[in-house]
Design a protein around this motif. Structure first.
Motif, PDB file in Angstrom:
ATOM      1  N   ALA A   1       0.814  -1.209   0.000  1.00 55.29           N
ATOM      2  CA  ALA A   1       0.000   0.000   0.000  1.00 55.29           C
ATOM      3  C   ALA A   1       0.858   1.274   0.000  1.00 55.29           C
ATOM      4  O   ALA A   1       0.566   2.216  -0.740  1.00 55.29           O
ATOM      5  N   THR A   2       1.920   1.318   0.801  1.00 56.87           N
ATOM      6  CA  THR A   2       2.766   2.528   0.779  1.00 56.87           C
ATOM      7  C   THR A   2       3.417   2.678  -0.585  1.00 56.87           C
ATOM      8  O   THR A   2       3.594   3.790  -1.090  1.00 56.87           O
ATOM      9  N   ALA A   3       3.769   1.543  -1.206  1.00 63.53           N
ATOM     10  CA  ALA A   3       4.336   1.601  -2.561  1.00 63.53           C
ATOM     11  C   ALA A   3       3.316   2.190  -3.521  1.00 63.53           C
ATOM     12  O   ALA A   3       3.643   3.063  -4.341  1.00 63.53           O
ATOM     13  N   ALA A   4       2.060   1.735  -3.419  1.00 64.34           N
ATOM     14  CA  ALA A   4       1.016   2.232  -4.318  1.00 64.34           C
ATOM     15  C   ALA A   4       0.808   3.730  -4.122  1.00 64.34           C
ATOM     16  O   ALA A   4       0.652   4.476  -5.101  1.00 64.34           O
ATOM     17  N   VAL A   5       0.828   4.182  -2.864  1.00 66.77           N
ATOM     18  CA  VAL A   5       0.665   5.618  -2.603  1.00 66.77           C
ATOM     19  C   VAL A   5       1.811   6.399  -3.253  1.00 66.77           C
ATOM     20  O   VAL A   5       1.597   7.358  -4.002  1.00 66.77           O
ATOM     21  N   ALA A   6       3.043   5.959  -2.990  1.00 67.73           N
ATOM     22  CA  ALA A   6       4.206   6.704  -3.510  1.00 67.73           C
ATOM     23  C   ALA A   6       4.213   6.712  -5.043  1.00 67.73           C
ATOM     24  O   ALA A   6       4.491   7.753  -5.662  1.00 67.73           O
ATOM     25  N   LEU A   7       3.895   5.579  -5.655  1.00 67.27           N
ATOM     26  CA  LEU A   7       3.941   5.490  -7.122  1.00 67.27           C
ATOM     27  C   LEU A   7       2.798   6.286  -7.757  1.00 67.27           C
ATOM     28  O   LEU A   7       2.988   6.930  -8.799  1.00 67.27           O
ATOM     29  N   ALA A   8       1.616   6.254  -7.129  1.00 69.77           N
ATOM     30  CA  ALA A   8       0.481   7.001  -7.691  1.00 69.77           C
ATOM     31  C   ALA A   8       0.713   8.507  -7.551  1.00 69.77           C
ATOM     32  O   ALA A   8       0.396   9.273  -8.462  1.00 69.77           O
ATOM     33  N   VAL A   9       1.294   8.938  -6.429  1.00 77.03           N
ATOM     34  CA  VAL A   9       1.621  10.362  -6.254  1.00 77.03           C
ATOM     35  C   VAL A   9       2.658  10.774  -7.302  1.00 77.03           C
ATOM     36  O   VAL A   9       2.521  11.804  -7.970  1.00 77.03           O
ATOM     37  N   ALA A  10       3.684   9.923  -7.493  1.00 77.31           N
ATOM     38  CA  ALA A  10       4.732  10.248  -8.481  1.00 77.31           C
ATOM     39  C   ALA A  10       4.189  10.247  -9.899  1.00 77.31           C
ATOM     40  O   ALA A  10       4.784  10.853 -10.794  1.00 77.31           O
ATOM     41  N   SER A  11       3.054   9.577 -10.123  1.00 74.79           N
ATOM     42  CA  SER A  11       2.413   9.577 -11.443  1.00 74.79           C
ATOM     43  C   SER A  11       1.523  10.803 -11.641  1.00 74.79           C
ATOM     44  O   SER A  11       0.879  10.943 -12.680  1.00 74.79           O
ATOM     45  N   GLY A  12       1.442  11.649 -10.625  1.00 74.52           N
ATOM     46  CA  GLY A  12       0.707  12.906 -10.745  1.00 74.52           C
ATOM     47  C   GLY A  12      -0.786  12.778 -10.496  1.00 74.52           C
ATOM     48  O   GLY A  12      -1.556  13.653 -10.913  1.00 74.52           O
ATOM     49  N   LYS A  13      -1.228  11.716  -9.831  1.00 70.19           N
ATOM     50  CA  LYS A  13      -2.661  11.518  -9.586  1.00 70.19           C
ATOM     51  C   LYS A  13      -3.065  12.077  -8.222  1.00 70.19           C
ATOM     52  O   LYS A  13      -2.226  12.253  -7.337  1.00 70.19           O
TER      53      LYS A  13
END
Ligand SMILES: NC(=O)c1ccc[n+]([C@@H]2O[C@H](COP(=O)([O-])OP(=O)(O)OC[C@H]3O[C@@H](n4cnc5c(N)ncnc54)[C@H](OP(=O)(O)O)[C@@H]3O)[C@@H](O)[C@H]2O)c1
Length: 317
Positions: free
Chosen positions: A164-176
């Protein structure tokens, strides 16, 4: 060699089934396999499931645990180990290290040469060791399965966990726009620091989302359904809090929702993830780094449920 392994199974107290001590060196299966000197590894909930006897059989005991590793191959190359191995004996046709083949919580691990992915220059072993399971799972959930490129907003449930923390970090870095739930106020503060809007489990979101990342299961699934926009993808890779949620099928068809299963990722997706992390300067969220000699403390930390991000083992200590 020194290793941490499942000596038996214990459903209620998985840590009681963990043993630490000498195990034989891994035997490469055929000439295409190589032995990697492990420099760092990381724990996953999968390791606790294994100690409970989920996904492992008595016949495989004792089994060295651990799916994730980064280390050095026999030619001296720094590598990240992709943990999925072709396996005709398994109904899935594949298995993950520590299921049928000895895992990474050891001085050395044997894997097919094709499973070695180059470690990007400058990436610490302890960062790289977070990526092959939890981060790869989150990456595939967001990209290949969730089609995040077609999304504006993402919800991540149980946001303190490794995936879940990975998903948060990756989605934020994707600009969402990213929303994330956690039961714990301290974890919610840390989620906000990652750039997401943190909420209590079950709280109403300010908008409906296009992608939901589900690893919690029964405890959060109803909220995931209610938070989904028309045509949203609810991507499921785990069910820590129960496999059998109630599902309102009317909502599934009326909102044209997609409920998608996802498991791990491909070697190509791991290479894409590594490149994304380098290009966007994303670093894995690490809860604690323990020396390899403190592996039992590391397991206790994971089992406590208090983790925020990955629990890592530094095999040089
Ligand atoms: N299919 C695959 O390829 C794959 C790969 C990796 C992991 N998984 C699965 O995904 C799940 C998560 O793995 P992980 O390694 O990220 O685990 P983890 O680090 O132990 O995290 C689990 C998280 O789930 C949340 N949670 C646990 N019990 C809950 C409850 N009763 N109610 C609400 N939230 C609860 C917690 O979040 P909060 O404390 O923040 O609420 C916790 O941080 C596991 O079931 C694992 O087996 C599957």
């Amino acid at each position: 060699m020194y290793a941490a392994y499942a000596a038996r199974f214990d459903t209620d107290s998985p840590l009681a089934a963990l043993a630490v001590g000498e195990r034989p060196d891994p035997a490469p299966q055929d000439p295409d396999w190589v032995t990697v000197q492990v420099r760092a590894s990381s724990l996953n909930h999968h390791d606790l499931w294994s100690l409970r006897g989920v996904g492992l059989t008595e016949a495989r005991l004792p089994m060295i645990l651990g799916c994730d590793a980064a280390g050095v191959d026999p030619d001296g190359n720094e590598v990240v180990v992709y943990p999925v191995v072709a396996d005709p004996t398994d109904p899935r046709g594949v298995s993950i290290l520590s299921e049928n083949h000895p895992g990474t919580f050891a001085e050395r691990v044997a894997v097919p040469r094709a499973n070695l992915v180059p470690l990007p220059a400058g990436m610490p072993f302890t960062d790289a060791a977070c990526l092959p399971t939890a981060w790869l799972t989150a990456w595939r959930m967001l990209t290949t399965r969730g089609r995040i490129d077609q999304a504006d907003a993402v919800l991540v449930q149980g946001a303190g966990g490794g995936v879940a923390t990975a998903a948060v970090a990756l989605a934020v870095a994707s600009g969402k726009r990213v929303y994330a739930t956690s039961r714990d106020a301290g974890k919610r503060e840390r989620i906000e620091a990652l750039g997401a809007t943190a909420l209590e489990p079950g709280a109403r979101l300010p908008e409906r989302v296009d992608v939901v990342i589900e690893t919690v299961g029964a405890a959060t699934f109803d909220h995931s359904m209610k938070s989904a926009a028309p045509g949203a993808r609810i991507v499921v890779s785990g069910a820590t809090a129960g496999y059998e949620p109630k599902v309102n099928l009317r909502r599934v068809f009326a909102m044209q929702l997609e409920i998608l299963g996802s498991s791990m990722g491909t070697p190509g997706e791991l290479a894409d993830l590594l490149a994304f992390c380098v290009a966007r300067e994303v670093r894995p969220v690490i809860d604690t780094v323990y020396g390899f000699s403190q592996v039992e403390e590391a397991f206790a930390r994971l089992e406590s449920g208090e983790v925020f991000g990955k629990v890592v083992l530094d095999h040089t200590k």
